[in-house]
Write a protein that holds these residues in place. Sequence first.
Motif, PDB file in Angstrom:
ATOM      1  N   ALA A 344       0.826  -1.204   0.000  1.00  0.00           N
ATOM      2  CA  ALA A 344       0.000   0.000   0.000  1.00  0.00           C
ATOM      3  C   ALA A 344       0.862   1.257   0.000  1.00  0.00           C
ATOM      4  CB  ALA A 344      -0.936   0.002   1.203  1.00  0.00           C
ATOM      5  N   VAL A 345       1.988   1.199   0.725  1.00  0.00           N
ATOM      6  CA  VAL A 345       2.895   2.345   0.745  1.00  0.00           C
ATOM      7  C   VAL A 345       3.387   2.643  -0.671  1.00  0.00           C
ATOM      8  CG1 VAL A 345       5.181   3.109   1.499  1.00  0.00           C
ATOM      9  CG2 VAL A 345       3.592   2.096   3.151  1.00  0.00           C
ATOM     10  N   GLU A 346       3.734   1.600  -1.416  1.00  0.00           N
ATOM     11  CA  GLU A 346       4.215   1.779  -2.781  1.00  0.00           C
ATOM     12  C   GLU A 346       3.075   2.161  -3.730  1.00  0.00           C
ATOM     13  OE1 GLU A 346       7.266   1.778  -3.633  1.00  0.00           O
ATOM     14  OE2 GLU A 346       8.330   0.759  -2.017  1.00  0.00           O
ATOM     15  N   TYR A 347       1.904   1.573  -3.537  1.00  0.00           N
ATOM     16  CA  TYR A 347       0.793   1.727  -4.476  1.00  0.00           C
ATOM     17  C   TYR A 347      -0.008   3.000  -4.220  1.00  0.00           C
ATOM     18  CZ  TYR A 347      -3.428   0.524  -7.125  1.00  0.00           C
ATOM     19  OH  TYR A 347      -4.481   0.542  -8.010  1.00  0.00           O
ATOM     20  N   PRO A 351      -0.175  10.885   1.957  1.00  0.00           N
ATOM     21  CA  PRO A 351      -0.394  10.571   3.375  1.00  0.00           C
ATOM     22  C   PRO A 351      -1.363   9.431   3.642  1.00  0.00           C
ATOM     23  CG  PRO A 351      -1.728  12.443   2.739  1.00  0.00           C
ATOM     24  CD  PRO A 351      -0.918  12.089   1.529  1.00  0.00           C
ATOM     25  N   GLU A 352      -2.113   8.988   2.609  1.00  0.00           N
ATOM     26  CA  GLU A 352      -3.153   7.990   2.853  1.00  0.00           C
ATOM     27  C   GLU A 352      -2.595   6.673   3.385  1.00  0.00           C
ATOM     28  OE1 GLU A 352      -2.824   9.755   0.160  1.00  0.00           O
ATOM     29  OE2 GLU A 352      -4.692  10.877  -0.173  1.00  0.00           O
ATOM     30  N   LEU A 357      -0.343   1.660   7.368  1.00  0.00           N
ATOM     31  CA  LEU A 357       0.717   1.367   8.334  1.00  0.00           C
ATOM     32  C   LEU A 357       0.142   1.255   9.743  1.00  0.00           C
ATOM     33  CD1 LEU A 357       3.514   3.770   7.035  1.00  0.00           C
ATOM     34  CD2 LEU A 357       3.475   1.273   6.860  1.00  0.00           C
ATOM     35  N   ALA A 358      -0.779   2.155  10.088  1.00  0.00           N
ATOM     36  CA  ALA A 358      -1.386   2.113  11.422  1.00  0.00           C
ATOM     37  C   ALA A 358      -2.155   0.818  11.626  1.00  0.00           C
ATOM     38  CB  ALA A 358      -2.313   3.312  11.612  1.00  0.00           C
ATOM     39  N   GLN A 359      -2.895   0.363  10.603  1.00  0.00           N
ATOM     40  CA  GLN A 359      -3.637  -0.893  10.731  1.00  0.00           C
ATOM     41  C   GLN A 359      -2.688  -2.059  10.955  1.00  0.00           C
ATOM     42  OE1 GLN A 359      -6.285  -1.803   7.491  1.00  0.00           O
ATOM     43  NE2 GLN A 359      -6.550  -3.939   8.133  1.00  0.00           N
TER      44      GLN A 359
END
Length: 488
Positions: A344-347, A351-352, A357-359
Amino acid sequence: MESDALFSFPAPGGPRLAPAAASGVVPGGLVTAGADPDPQAPLPVRMRPASIDELVGQGHLLAPGAPLRQLVTGAAPMSVILWGPPGCGKTTVAHLVARATDRRFVAMSALSAGVRDVRAVIDEARRQRRTGGLPTVLFIDEVHRFSKTQQDSLLAAVEDRTVTLLAATTENPHFSVISPLLSRCVLLTLRPLTDDAVRDLLRRAVTDPRGLGGAPRLSAPAEDHLVRLAGGDVRKALTALEAAAAAATARDVDEIDLDTAEQAIDVAAVRYDRDGDAHYDITSAFIKSMRGSDVDAALHWLARMLVAGEDARFIARRIVIFASEDVGMADPGALSVATAAAHAVEYVGLPEAQLNLAQAVIHLATAPKSNSATTALAAAIADVRAGKGGAVPAHLRDSHYSGARQIGHGRGYRYPHDDHRGVVTQQYPPDELAGVDYYRPTEHGAERAVAARLPMLRRIVRATSGPASDNATASDDSGSLAAGEVHQ
């Protein structure tokens, strides 16, 4: 650049200052030091200690005869590396050394000075020594930014005391300073100032004629706010106080209240050097909080990294590693959650992706924990490095190429899927390690089921030591191990 606001370092090619009696000037960022600060100078500069007895927060280094006191007073010509966080007084110490009248003081910043500048200082120091001149103290700020070659250029001069080196760094010198230079210096570790020390210095700045001179006053809530924002950095505290005092003067009030202080300082800068110790310390606290199942602390450290601008990919990589290192088989799904967050960080990007990351952090921190995969691999690696092992058993060797069967490769191998249980008696490790247990499952989470199955698996697999085992021996556990229950 960390300079305690005591010196300014002009860029190479800028104007040079005339040398003072106890100071030196060298191109590439040299300064003259030791003069009293300008009344219009920033508050942190005006409030710098005039003597070592005014230095606050480093009592462990200020005892009579201690290296720091000897350095400042000139009692011993020792080279010193000062290591500590921003605002703890490293360059303040350099300023105190510069005020001594029995030494030439030359200061440079590693951001702008080069090898040629260092050699120029050393050559002049040798000339001064040959002609009976004053000994030279060379102060290098941000010494960790010097390359290996630049640090090498100091070795001989420090060794024979052509110069007394005084170097300051915010980074661990054991990693950022070459060993030969480190071994020639005394390493002094300066501690972050305590809240009480910062509070004392704020009160001194409010009343001292060099500071605010008693006007405006500082209310207790505003003082608490400034202390909290400083985080042990007195320069940050004094800068914030000066901003708040200016705001109070603009309002034509004689007291800095909490509202004035909060409006003057919109937000505290988060102390986090992505290349320094704080980076590693906060990362360590983040990992240990998840390992300790303190989800709230883990989220705090995650927020600290995100607000400070840490690379989200770095955070994601640490989470993926943690999923196997500390959660492991207690929750096998944790690795999927972690890798999904990394994707998700890459995709999605920031800031979203902070939410992803929190999950993942919440999942990992609240998951049951097991380091059995970590310890199992470590034990296996230790045996391999100790020379334990041996040849691959013949029945496990590759038998696909022509002639392999004729030399015994694959002979006697039993195919587990041919057995209704999906597992057969057969030796898999080399002879020396037959029967050795590396994996020791815990009773945590999903691993409890693995812990219940593993003894049955080992009893079947290890029933005999040879490759062609007796089916009757293996069938003793057939009733307790259902077909399809074991995934190979």
